[in-house]
Design a protein around this motif. Structure first.
Motif, PDB file in Angstrom:
ATOM      1  N   ASN A 175     -27.952  41.369-114.885  1.00 48.79           N
ATOM      2  CA  ASN A 175     -27.528  42.350-114.092  1.00 48.79           C
ATOM      3  C   ASN A 175     -28.218  43.556-113.596  1.00 48.79           C
ATOM      4  O   ASN A 175     -27.744  44.515-113.066  1.00 48.79           O
ATOM      5  CB  ASN A 175     -26.178  42.673-114.989  1.00 48.79           C
ATOM      6  N   PHE A 200     -27.855  32.941-109.210  1.00 47.17           N
ATOM      7  CA  PHE A 200     -26.923  33.513-109.763  1.00 47.17           C
ATOM      8  C   PHE A 200     -25.588  33.889-108.869  1.00 47.17           C
ATOM      9  O   PHE A 200     -24.674  34.790-109.288  1.00 47.17           O
ATOM     10  CB  PHE A 200     -27.425  34.945-110.368  1.00 47.17           C
ATOM     11  N   GLY A 202     -22.196  33.164-107.872  1.00 43.73           N
ATOM     12  CA  GLY A 202     -20.920  32.786-108.455  1.00 43.73           C
ATOM     13  C   GLY A 202     -20.864  32.623-110.064  1.00 43.73           C
ATOM     14  O   GLY A 202     -19.768  32.257-110.645  1.00 43.73           O
ATOM     15  N   VAL A 203     -21.633  33.195-110.711  1.00 44.76           N
ATOM     16  CA  VAL A 203     -22.086  33.348-111.979  1.00 44.76           C
ATOM     17  C   VAL A 203     -22.506  34.753-112.384  1.00 44.76           C
ATOM     18  O   VAL A 203     -22.881  35.625-111.622  1.00 44.76           O
ATOM     19  CB  VAL A 203     -22.887  32.155-112.818  1.00 44.76           C
ATOM     20  N   ASP A 204     -22.425  35.088-113.641  1.00 45.76           N
ATOM     21  CA  ASP A 204     -22.896  36.446-114.018  1.00 45.76           C
ATOM     22  C   ASP A 204     -24.419  36.608-113.682  1.00 45.76           C
ATOM     23  O   ASP A 204     -25.375  35.840-113.789  1.00 45.76           O
ATOM     24  CB  ASP A 204     -22.842  36.476-115.560  1.00 45.76           C
ATOM     25  N   GLY A 205     -24.470  37.850-113.306  1.00 49.04           N
ATOM     26  CA  GLY A 205     -25.791  38.231-112.580  1.00 49.04           C
ATOM     27  C   GLY A 205     -26.164  38.529-111.351  1.00 49.04           C
ATOM     28  O   GLY A 205     -25.023  38.163-110.344  1.00 49.04           O
ATOM     29  N   ASP A 207     -26.839  38.600-107.402  1.00 53.00           N
ATOM     30  CA  ASP A 207     -26.876  37.590-106.681  1.00 53.00           C
ATOM     31  C   ASP A 207     -28.283  37.332-105.943  1.00 53.00           C
ATOM     32  O   ASP A 207     -28.594  36.534-105.379  1.00 53.00           O
ATOM     33  CB  ASP A 207     -25.880  37.587-105.345  1.00 53.00           C
ATOM     34  N   GLY A 251     -34.313  30.283-110.441  1.00 50.68           N
ATOM     35  CA  GLY A 251     -33.949  30.548-111.867  1.00 50.68           C
ATOM     36  C   GLY A 251     -34.773  30.361-112.756  1.00 50.68           C
ATOM     37  O   GLY A 251     -34.329  30.282-114.211  1.00 50.68           O
TER      38      GLY A 251
END
Length: 451
Positions: A175, A200, A202-205, A207, A251
């Motif tokens: 984040n 990231f 669509g998920v935590d983190g 973009d 990633g």
């Protein structure tokens, strides 16, 4: 005596040269050069930390007028200033380029500029558009390198925010944009958008993140032939690391602060199930006398055959050029001077390096000092020494002959189809050369002297 010959690279079978890296002064008079890049033509653009971008021409001359001067917009000193420059893939038509700098508050800015509509050697200083601004908690570990990948997206290297030991755990925090490699799309009408395949989305983190776990990535590059991503990450106390991944590897977690290189640094709070990617190559401060890696490029030029496919980098503290072979082993040159702070690649893949403290841009050359694995079972040649012509007796039905200079540069080629073949050497100057004959996937080599 310090070892000055670098590891040999096998060329076309049995031909191998022991490499000696040399630096040829190409241009002088720069002030704190921190980036060198090209815009798809013969010019090089040299970024000065104080906020100026200068044009270095093919003949080594430097334009008296700056391409761009944003010195009033930046904070300069230590690791801050104007640090990065990247030309859009469509620069020839769009005229867009991007810079990375610390603003007067010390924070990181990525901004887009345009070329002047009337003079290709000058930017339009009024065309500035801020793309991205990021908090920079401390004055060090700014990262600063920006590059376009072969996918057309802009990649941005951001350090962990500074201080020491990443006390705020920024590099492992998805984040935070600190300690990351970012990837954004700047091709549309919006300032930028997020590529849909960023890891990231669509998920935590955040973009924008493409990769995590970096400390202070001082230069990264893409192999211009296959797109491989190479990141040089400056170490904390003991280890400097070089990372290499495929261009589509999303990633990736390079491990900092859990790891410094391949060694555990601070495992507090680190996940036991997290997949950390170890360096492709690394070296310690003790074994190298180094302390801060300067990332470079994989050599893809045609001039120095023995360097092809190898990653060339430097260390700011030991002023040596390092070469990473395809198996990840590192060899070092002799010591130079000037505090080698940045590399550049021209349109033909030839490499340059700049001394930050002496303001000199050097061209990297490879002067062969030795020969290994010499055999001549397939052919013989006479006379040797020769002048204008040499005869090659071939013990095979057909083969290809090549003549190289001592730097590994190919000078001539000829197909051989007879038991006795005449080769015109009148164009060769007096000196020592290597004749290579390739046959059925193998090759043999012999020295040739021209009087």
């Amino acid at each position: 005596m310090k070892k000055t010959l670098l590891s040999a690279l096998l060329l076309c079978g049995s031909m191998a040269f022991a490499q000696t890296i040399a630096l040829q002064s190409f241009a002088t008079g720069f002030t704190n050069p921190v980036e060198i890049t090209n815009a798809g033509d013969g010019r090089l653009f040299v970024v000065q930390q104080g906020g100026q971008i200068k044009i270095l021409n093919e003949d080594g001359s430097v334009n008296s007028t700056n391409f761009l001067d944003i010195s009033t917009l930046i904070t300069e000193g230590g690791e801050q200033g104007l640090l990065g420059l990247a030309f859009a893939p469509d620069y020839e038509t769009s005229g867009h380029f991007y810079v990375y700098y610390n603003n007067t508050d010390g924070d990181t800015v990525v901004a887009r500029y345009s070329r002047s509509s009337t003079n290709e050697d000058v930017a339009d200083a009024a065309s500035a558009e801020i793309v991205l601004t990021m908090d920079q908690p401390q004055t060090n570990h700014n990262g600063g390198c920006i590059r376009f990948g072969q996918d057309g997206y802009l990649y941005i290297a951001k350090g962990d925010g500074g201080g020491g030991g990443d006390q705020d755990n920024n590099a492992q925090n998805v984040n935070s944009l600190l300690g990351k490699l970012l990837r954004i799309d700047v091709t549309g009408t919006d300032t930028y958008t997020i590529p849909e395949d960023n890891p990231f989305v669509g998920v935590d983190g955040e973009d924008e993140i493409w990769a995590t776990g970096l400390r202070n990535p001082w230069k990264f590059s893409f192999n211009r032939l296959n797109g491989d991503l190479w990141i040089a990450d400056v170490g904390q106390e003991e280890i400097e690391e070089i990372n290499k991944v495929a261009p589509d590897a999303a990633g990736i977690n390079y491990g900092w602060r859990c790891f410094e290189g391949s060694e555990v640094y601070n495992s507090d709070g680190c996940s036991l199930v997290e997949m950390y990617t170890p360096p492709f190559a690394e070296y310690t401060h003790n074994e190298s006398d180094g302390c801060s890696i300067t990332g470079g490029y994989v050599y893809t030029g045609d001039t120095y055959t023995a360097l092809q496919g190898k990653y060339v980098f430097a260390d700011y503290c030991n002023d040596k050029i390092g070469i990473v072979a395809t198996d990840g082993t590192i060899s070092w040159s002799a010591e130079f001077s000037g505090s080698l702070a940045t590399f550049g690649e021209d349109i033909d893949g030839e490499l340059y390096v700049a001394g930050k403290n002496n303001g000199t841009v050097y061209k990297i050359t490879d002067s062969t000092a030795g020969l290994e694995n010499v055999t001549n079972a397939v052919f013989s040649l006479y006379p040797n020494p020769a002048k204008n012509q040499v005869t090659v007796n071939l013990n095979a039905e057909s083969a290809t002959l090549a003549v190289y200079d001592l730097g590994g540069k190919i000078l001539m080629q000829q197909e051989l189809h007879n038991a006795e073949n005449s080769v015109d050497t009148a164009a060769l100057q007096q000196g020592i050369y290597f004749v290579q004959v390739s046959h059925n996937g193998g090759s043999t080599l012999q020295k040739l002297a021209i009087n």
